[in-house]
Write a protein that holds these residues in place. Structure first.
Motif, mmCIF file in Angstrom:
data_model
loop_
_atom_site.group_PDB
_atom_site.id
_atom_site.type_symbol
_atom_site.label_atom_id
_atom_site.label_comp_id
_atom_site.label_asym_id
_atom_site.label_seq_id
_atom_site.Cartn_x
_atom_site.Cartn_y
_atom_site.Cartn_z
ATOM 1 N N ALA A 75 0.821 -1.211 0.000
ATOM 2 C CA ALA A 75 0.000 0.000 0.000
ATOM 3 C C ALA A 75 0.857 1.264 0.000
ATOM 4 O O ALA A 75 0.516 2.258 -0.644
ATOM 5 N N LEU A 76 1.987 1.231 0.707
ATOM 6 C CA LEU A 76 2.882 2.393 0.757
ATOM 7 C C LEU A 76 3.422 2.736 -0.629
ATOM 8 O O LEU A 76 3.507 3.913 -1.008
ATOM 9 N N LYS A 77 3.789 1.708 -1.390
ATOM 10 C CA LYS A 77 4.263 1.942 -2.762
ATOM 11 C C LYS A 77 3.161 2.547 -3.614
ATOM 12 O O LYS A 77 3.389 3.467 -4.413
ATOM 13 N N ASN A 78 1.940 2.043 -3.429
ATOM 14 C CA ASN A 78 0.802 2.564 -4.188
ATOM 15 C C ASN A 78 0.499 4.014 -3.817
ATOM 16 O O ASN A 78 0.176 4.833 -4.689
ATOM 17 N N LYS A 79 0.604 4.330 -2.536
ATOM 18 C CA LYS A 79 0.366 5.707 -2.082
ATOM 19 C C LYS A 79 1.414 6.660 -2.652
ATOM 20 O O LYS A 79 1.097 7.778 -3.088
ATOM 21 N N LEU A 80 2.669 6.220 -2.634
ATOM 22 C CA LEU A 80 3.750 7.047 -3.178
ATOM 23 C C LEU A 80 3.544 7.274 -4.670
ATOM 24 O O LEU A 80 3.697 8.403 -5.170
ATOM 25 N N GLY A 101 4.291 6.710 10.968
ATOM 26 C CA GLY A 101 5.112 7.499 10.054
ATOM 27 C C GLY A 101 5.626 6.829 8.799
ATOM 28 O O GLY A 101 6.433 7.422 8.070
ATOM 29 N N ASP A 102 5.161 5.634 8.488
ATOM 30 C CA ASP A 102 5.714 4.912 7.337
ATOM 31 C C ASP A 102 5.481 5.639 6.004
ATOM 32 O O ASP A 102 6.372 5.688 5.159
ATOM 33 N N PHE A 103 4.282 6.184 5.835
ATOM 34 C CA PHE A 103 3.976 6.870 4.578
ATOM 35 C C PHE A 103 4.861 8.101 4.400
ATOM 36 O O PHE A 103 5.460 8.307 3.336
ATOM 37 N N LEU A 104 4.992 8.903 5.439
ATOM 38 C CA LEU A 104 5.829 10.105 5.328
ATOM 39 C C LEU A 104 7.306 9.745 5.169
ATOM 40 O O LEU A 104 8.043 10.449 4.472
ATOM 41 N N LYS A 124 3.850 8.485 17.587
ATOM 42 C CA LYS A 124 4.724 9.592 17.190
ATOM 43 C C LYS A 124 6.182 9.296 17.510
ATOM 44 O O LYS A 124 7.084 9.617 16.713
ATOM 45 N N THR A 125 6.431 8.676 18.642
ATOM 46 C CA THR A 125 7.806 8.307 19.030
ATOM 47 C C THR A 125 8.408 7.337 18.017
ATOM 48 O O THR A 125 9.570 7.481 17.611
ATOM 49 N N ILE A 126 7.615 6.357 17.596
ATOM 50 C CA ILE A 126 8.073 5.401 16.577
ATOM 51 C C ILE A 126 8.383 6.125 15.271
ATOM 52 O O ILE A 126 9.405 5.885 14.620
ATOM 53 N N ALA A 127 7.484 7.061 14.897
ATOM 54 C CA ALA A 127 7.651 7.793 13.629
ATOM 55 C C ALA A 127 8.880 8.700 13.643
ATOM 56 O O ALA A 127 9.595 8.810 12.634
ATOM 57 N N LYS A 128 9.137 9.339 14.770
ATOM 58 C CA LYS A 128 10.295 10.239 14.861
ATOM 59 C C LYS A 128 11.600 9.482 14.643
ATOM 60 O O LYS A 128 12.563 10.024 14.087
ATOM 61 N N ASN A 129 11.641 8.229 15.064
ATOM 62 C CA ASN A 129 12.831 7.399 14.839
ATOM 63 C C ASN A 129 13.030 7.064 13.366
ATOM 64 O O ASN A 129 14.094 6.575 12.976
ATOM 65 N N LYS A 130 12.002 7.315 12.551
ATOM 66 C CA LYS A 130 12.096 7.108 11.102
ATOM 67 C C LYS A 130 12.371 8.423 10.362
ATOM 68 O O LYS A 130 12.300 8.482 9.140
#
Length: 282
Positions: A75-80, A101-104, A124-130
């Motif tokens: 889905a992430l590839k499709n969104k991109l 945060g995977d999409f961003l 948010k903590t998980i996303a910030k690490n990305k």
């Protein structure tokens, strides 16, 4: 929320957290369902307190979670691909309800300037690490500052719908694109499972949209629905959870069959389990 002039549609249980029941009322003008009663903002957080709230975690503990993350990678590839097709020159993207945060993260890697909004501190903590950056509130952001704004299965969670749509209008550039993904209560799987349909997800889903509802709601703010796209994987995911709510166990074979059936019928009536709406300024 005044539901005095709305017709009762269904009574649904919160299977994930509270086990409480809620009513759905049909707004015939907009052709959408409204959850009643809606929890206050002070009490809303407790309905998200589940280890199984999968969009707030990167866990891969079970076969279900592993399957979810495998599908999410596709889905992430499709969104991109979608945002690059809609805005080939790239630019600034705001993702409201960014989760982990995977999409961003993939958008940033592809050259987009990214910003997210996410109420869950855990996610948010998980996303910030990305490498994902956040603002606390969209009110901190400037007018007409984004080429793309996305809300992937988020609009149904927003307590003040009219206020949110006005804010999307304010933030989007005149040439920008708004991407809204929400479940569709008129799909085959919704009708098949009835009050067991997992995408009702009361009470954290305040609203339950149809194509008509999205069109009319955004037209109020002089925004135009340009295209509706299917989310074909959703019928399988939602059917799997619905089977669990209905029978107490995940019946992969039956869920797959219902998901397949839902997509088959949607080829004719275009009522998929979930839709992506592409919206532009009028």
């Amino acid at each position: 929320m005044n539901i005095s002039n709305k017709k009762h549609f269904l009574t649904v249980k919160d299977y994930s957290v509270s086990k409480e029941t809620f009513d759905l009322y049909h707004d015939e003008v907009l052709d959408m369902l409204i959850t009643f009663p809606q929890p206050s903002l002070d009490n809303l957080g407790k309905y998200y307190e589940s280890e199984d709230y999968i969009s707030h975690t990167d866990n891969k503990r079970s076969l279900f979670e592993k399957a979810y993350h495998f599908v999410k990678s596709i889905a992430l590839k499709n969104k991109l691909n979608l945002i690059n097709l809609l805005q080939p020159n790239k630019g600034k993207i705001l993702d409201i309800g960014a989760g982990t945060g995977d999409f961003l993260a993939v958008a940033k890697k592809d050259g987009w300037q990214i910003i997210g909004v996410e109420p869950s501190e855990k996610a948010k903590t998980i996303a910030k690490n990305k490498g994902v950056s956040f603002v606390k509130l969209t009110s901190e952001l400037e007018n007409n500052s984004f080429d793309v704004i996305s809300m992937w299965h988020v609009l149904e969670h927003v307590p003040d719908l009219d206020k949110q749509i006005k804010e999307l209008k304010r933030l989007l550039k005149p040439t920008g694109t708004l991407i809204i993904a929400v479940p569709n209560f008129k799909s085959f799987d919704a009708k098949h499972y009835g009050n067991f349909w997992a995408a009702y997800d009361v009470p954290i889903h305040f609203w339950h949209f149809s194509k008509t509802a999205i069109k009319l709601l955004f037209e109020k703010e002089e925004m135009q629905l340009e295209k509706v796209l299917p989310m074909k994987f959703d019928s399988f995911y939602v059917s799997l959870l619905s089977e669990k709510y209905k029978s107490g166990k995940m019946n992969f074979i039956k869920a797959f069959f219902i998901g397949l059936q839902s997509n088959w019928y949607a080829r004719k009536n275009f009522e998929y389990s979930s839709h992506i709406y592409i919206i532009k300024n009028s």
